[in-house]
Scaffold this motif. Structure first.
Motif, PDB file in Angstrom:
ATOM      1  N   THR A 163       1.025 -11.987  -9.407  1.00  0.00           N
ATOM      2  CA  THR A 163       1.305 -10.930  -8.570  1.00  0.00           C
ATOM      3  C   THR A 163       0.079  -9.835  -9.121  1.00  0.00           C
ATOM      4  O   THR A 163       0.223  -8.718  -8.556  1.00  0.00           O
ATOM      5  CB  THR A 163       2.608 -10.278  -8.964  1.00  0.00           C
ATOM      6  OG1 THR A 163       2.456  -9.814 -10.321  1.00  0.00           O
ATOM      7  CG2 THR A 163       3.942 -11.159  -8.764  1.00  0.00           C
ATOM      8  N   LYS A 177      12.068  -9.161  -1.196  1.00  0.00           N
ATOM      9  CA  LYS A 177      12.320  -8.100  -2.205  1.00  0.00           C
ATOM     10  C   LYS A 177      10.917  -7.973  -2.728  1.00  0.00           C
ATOM     11  O   LYS A 177      10.308  -8.822  -3.535  1.00  0.00           O
ATOM     12  CB  LYS A 177      13.290  -8.402  -3.148  1.00  0.00           C
ATOM     13  CG  LYS A 177      14.763  -8.610  -2.298  1.00  0.00           C
ATOM     14  CD  LYS A 177      15.865  -9.002  -3.163  1.00  0.00           C
ATOM     15  CE  LYS A 177      16.788  -9.028  -2.433  1.00  0.00           C
ATOM     16  NZ  LYS A 177      17.783 -10.231  -2.686  1.00  0.00           N
ATOM     17  N   LYS A 178      10.455  -6.605  -2.565  1.00  0.00           N
ATOM     18  CA  LYS A 178       8.934  -6.445  -3.170  1.00  0.00           C
ATOM     19  C   LYS A 178       9.196  -6.624  -4.869  1.00  0.00           C
ATOM     20  O   LYS A 178       8.065  -7.086  -5.503  1.00  0.00           O
ATOM     21  CB  LYS A 178       8.809  -4.845  -3.122  1.00  0.00           C
ATOM     22  CG  LYS A 178       7.504  -4.273  -3.436  1.00  0.00           C
ATOM     23  CD  LYS A 178       7.107  -3.071  -3.027  1.00  0.00           C
ATOM     24  CE  LYS A 178       5.484  -2.851  -3.165  1.00  0.00           C
ATOM     25  NZ  LYS A 178       4.486  -3.092  -2.255  1.00  0.00           N
ATOM     26  N   GLU A 179      10.227  -6.417  -5.644  1.00  0.00           N
ATOM     27  CA  GLU A 179      10.129  -6.383  -7.117  1.00  0.00           C
ATOM     28  C   GLU A 179      10.041  -7.937  -7.472  1.00  0.00           C
ATOM     29  O   GLU A 179       9.368  -8.157  -8.599  1.00  0.00           O
ATOM     30  CB  GLU A 179      11.253  -5.666  -7.735  1.00  0.00           C
ATOM     31  CG  GLU A 179      12.644  -6.179  -7.436  1.00  0.00           C
ATOM     32  CD  GLU A 179      13.292  -5.923  -6.150  1.00  0.00           C
ATOM     33  OE1 GLU A 179      12.448  -5.307  -5.262  1.00  0.00           O
ATOM     34  OE2 GLU A 179      14.295  -6.314  -5.902  1.00  0.00           O
ATOM     35  N   PHE A 200       6.499  -9.430  -4.683  1.00  0.00           N
ATOM     36  CA  PHE A 200       5.415  -8.344  -4.820  1.00  0.00           C
ATOM     37  C   PHE A 200       4.594  -8.039  -3.341  1.00  0.00           C
ATOM     38  O   PHE A 200       3.973  -7.213  -3.039  1.00  0.00           O
ATOM     39  CB  PHE A 200       4.294  -8.627  -5.834  1.00  0.00           C
ATOM     40  CG  PHE A 200       3.096  -9.284  -5.576  1.00  0.00           C
ATOM     41  CD1 PHE A 200       1.909  -8.550  -5.435  1.00  0.00           C
ATOM     42  CD2 PHE A 200       2.853 -10.665  -5.396  1.00  0.00           C
ATOM     43  CE1 PHE A 200       0.702  -8.925  -4.858  1.00  0.00           C
ATOM     44  CE2 PHE A 200       1.595 -10.893  -5.187  1.00  0.00           C
ATOM     45  CZ  PHE A 200       0.422 -10.291  -4.680  1.00  0.00           C
ATOM     46  N   ILE A 201       4.657  -9.211  -2.517  1.00  0.00           N
ATOM     47  CA  ILE A 201       3.998  -9.101  -1.236  1.00  0.00           C
ATOM     48  C   ILE A 201       4.631 -10.192  -0.361  1.00  0.00           C
ATOM     49  O   ILE A 201       5.322 -10.996  -0.734  1.00  0.00           O
ATOM     50  CB  ILE A 201       2.448  -9.681  -1.647  1.00  0.00           C
ATOM     51  CG1 ILE A 201       1.834  -9.397  -0.267  1.00  0.00           C
ATOM     52  CG2 ILE A 201       2.511 -11.071  -1.910  1.00  0.00           C
ATOM     53  CD1 ILE A 201       0.149  -9.817  -0.623  1.00  0.00           C
ATOM     54  N   THR A 239       4.800  -3.452   7.935  1.00  0.00           N
ATOM     55  CA  THR A 239       6.277  -4.098   7.973  1.00  0.00           C
ATOM     56  C   THR A 239       6.763  -3.420   9.278  1.00  0.00           C
ATOM     57  O   THR A 239       7.185  -2.246   9.386  1.00  0.00           O
ATOM     58  CB  THR A 239       7.227  -3.389   6.925  1.00  0.00           C
ATOM     59  OG1 THR A 239       6.593  -3.854   5.603  1.00  0.00           O
ATOM     60  CG2 THR A 239       8.568  -4.363   6.644  1.00  0.00           C
ATOM     61  N   THR A 269      11.342  -5.049   2.052  1.00  0.00           N
ATOM     62  CA  THR A 269      10.614  -4.156   1.236  1.00  0.00           C
ATOM     63  C   THR A 269       9.285  -4.623   0.817  1.00  0.00           C
ATOM     64  O   THR A 269       8.378  -4.076   0.264  1.00  0.00           O
ATOM     65  CB  THR A 269      11.152  -3.736  -0.073  1.00  0.00           C
ATOM     66  OG1 THR A 269      11.516  -4.969  -0.823  1.00  0.00           O
ATOM     67  CG2 THR A 269      12.674  -3.249   0.294  1.00  0.00           C
ATOM     68  N   VAL A 270       8.866  -5.691   1.671  1.00  0.00           N
ATOM     69  CA  VAL A 270       7.433  -6.355   1.890  1.00  0.00           C
ATOM     70  C   VAL A 270       6.882  -6.191   3.226  1.00  0.00           C
ATOM     71  O   VAL A 270       7.748  -6.268   4.091  1.00  0.00           O
ATOM     72  CB  VAL A 270       7.474  -7.603   0.919  1.00  0.00           C
ATOM     73  CG1 VAL A 270       7.561  -7.561  -0.499  1.00  0.00           C
ATOM     74  CG2 VAL A 270       8.337  -8.679   1.750  1.00  0.00           C
TER      75      VAL A 270
END
Ligand SMILES: NC(=O)c1ccc[n+]([C@@H]2O[C@H](COP(=O)([O-])OP(=O)(O)OC[C@H]3O[C@@H](n4cnc5c(N)ncnc54)[C@H](O)[C@@H]3O)[C@@H](O)[C@H]2O)c1
Length: 343
Positions: A100, A172-174, A177-178, A209, A216-217
């Motif tokens: 990441t 999910k971004k967490e 990450f992308i 997006t 969220t990515v």
């Protein structure tokens, strides 16, 4: 030679459709352990391949005598699990994108150096027959000087692919990450480096997006790239190509245009500047569409590298260079500026 004792960590889609199948088909491999945080997933796969099921990768690495591990996990786990496996004395095949961040990827490379074990990144596009043939034509000089390219990878998104569907980590971004840029764009970043045998120095991008309001990515990206010798081109990655997949690359050279995976029947079409056209039928590229999962050759290459004690062609350093392009694209999009990649 005794069989390679392998564990697969993460029993979702890429593990089921490629890693496990291809290890199982390899005469010199024994799948001895599998791990998934969802117990039924690990147990189902363990039963199918007569392996031991784990839900905690650290326990697996401590308890099982292994030669190699496949890391088939959400992106945020690639670096910590790969490093733990290398430190436990295993060769590691890690899925893409490698990590990441630049720092995580470097830590993986250092862990491989310290352990003396192989680290390979699963950039399977390098093994596609049309891509290999195009590389050969470019290297032979048949295409002449390369001026430009466009490369795209898009489909409707991982909802229909991931073990967790629409609630997947992919969105999910967490954990990811992308988004599409890391899922698909990094494949094409790696492919274009491989085809042209050049590094990229400049990136400008819009990474957006605009197709999936629950993500969220990013799900849609367009990038402009420039190579060290001045070749310019576009790279697009999308989860918004809802009606069908695009996996095409076009290379514009002095003596020919190469059309890779751009035609339903011919995986490579070469239009020469003198008017001649050569069409190659070289077999199908892997795709998420029905019947689209063909042998990736990644696992065979990884096992060969172990058995012959050679570096795999897609080392950690290679994975890092491809990762740098997508990291630069994110930075460009966030800052609204053109980004230089340090060589
Ligand atoms: N090379 C390719 O063409 C290709 C294609 C698809 C996916 N991938 C990559 O493979 C990786 C996995 O993707 P996928 O499509 O299989 O996703 P997936 O969602 O189908 O599967 C991920 C699995 O990991 C498990 N998991 C999550 N956290 C865990 C933990 N802490 N310990 C153990 N298991 C855990 C989940 O339960 C799930 O079963 C990703 O990095 C993805 O980018 C590569």
């Amino acid at each position: 030679m005794s069989k390679q004792r392998v564990a697969v960590i993460g029993c979702g889609s890429i593990a089921k459709y490629r890693h496990l199948l291809e290890y199982d088909a390899h005469p010199e491999v024994e799948i001895v352990a599998v791990c998934d945080i969802v117990p039924e997933r690990a147990e189902d796969v363990a039963e199918q391949y007569q392996a031991k099921a784990y839900t905690d990768y650290q326990t697996l690495l401590k308890e099982v005598d292994l030669d190699a591990v496949s890391v088939c996990l959400p992106n945020y786990l690639h670096a910590p699990v790969s490093i733990a496996a290398l430190e436990a004395g295993c060769h590691v095949l890690c899925e893409k994108p490698m990590a990441t961040s630049y720092e995580e990827a470097q830590a993986m490379i250092r862990a491989a150096e310290r352990s003396g074990k192989k680290l390979m990144i699963g950039h399977n596009q390098r093994f596609v027959a049309s891509h290999q043939k195009a590389k050969e034509l470019i290297a032979s000089g048949a295409v002449g000087k390369i001026y430009s390219f466009r490369t795209a990878f898009g489909h409707g998104g991982p909802e229909g692919w991931s073990a967790d569907g629409k609630s997947s980590w992919f969105f999910k971004k967490e954990q990811a990450f992308i988004g599409a840029m890391g899922d698909l764009g990094v494949h094409k970043a790696d492919l274009i480096r491989y085809l042209l045998d050049e590094e990229f120095t400049d990136v400008s991008a819009i990474v957006a997006t605009n197709a999936k309001d629950f993500a969220t990515v990013d799900d849609n990206a367009v990038c402009l790239l420039k190579s060290e010798s001045g070749i310019i081109g576009t790279l697009t990655a999308s989860w918004a190509y809802k009606a069908g997949e695009d996996n095409a690359t076009v290379i514009y050279g002095e003596k020919a245009v190469l059309r890779l995976e751009d035609d339903p029947d011919y995986s490579l079409i070469v239009n020469y500047t003198d008017g001649a056209t050569v069409k190659y039928e070289l077999g199908k590229i892997q795709s998420n569409e029905a019947g689209g999962q063909t042998t990736s050759h990644v696992i065979n290459h990884f096992i060969d590298a172990i058995q012959l004690d050679q570096q795999p062609s897609i080392t950690g350093e290679e994975g890092l260079r491809s990762l740098q392009i997508i990291l630069a694209a994110l930075e460009s999009s966030e800052t609204g500026k053109h980004v230089k990649i340090a060589q």
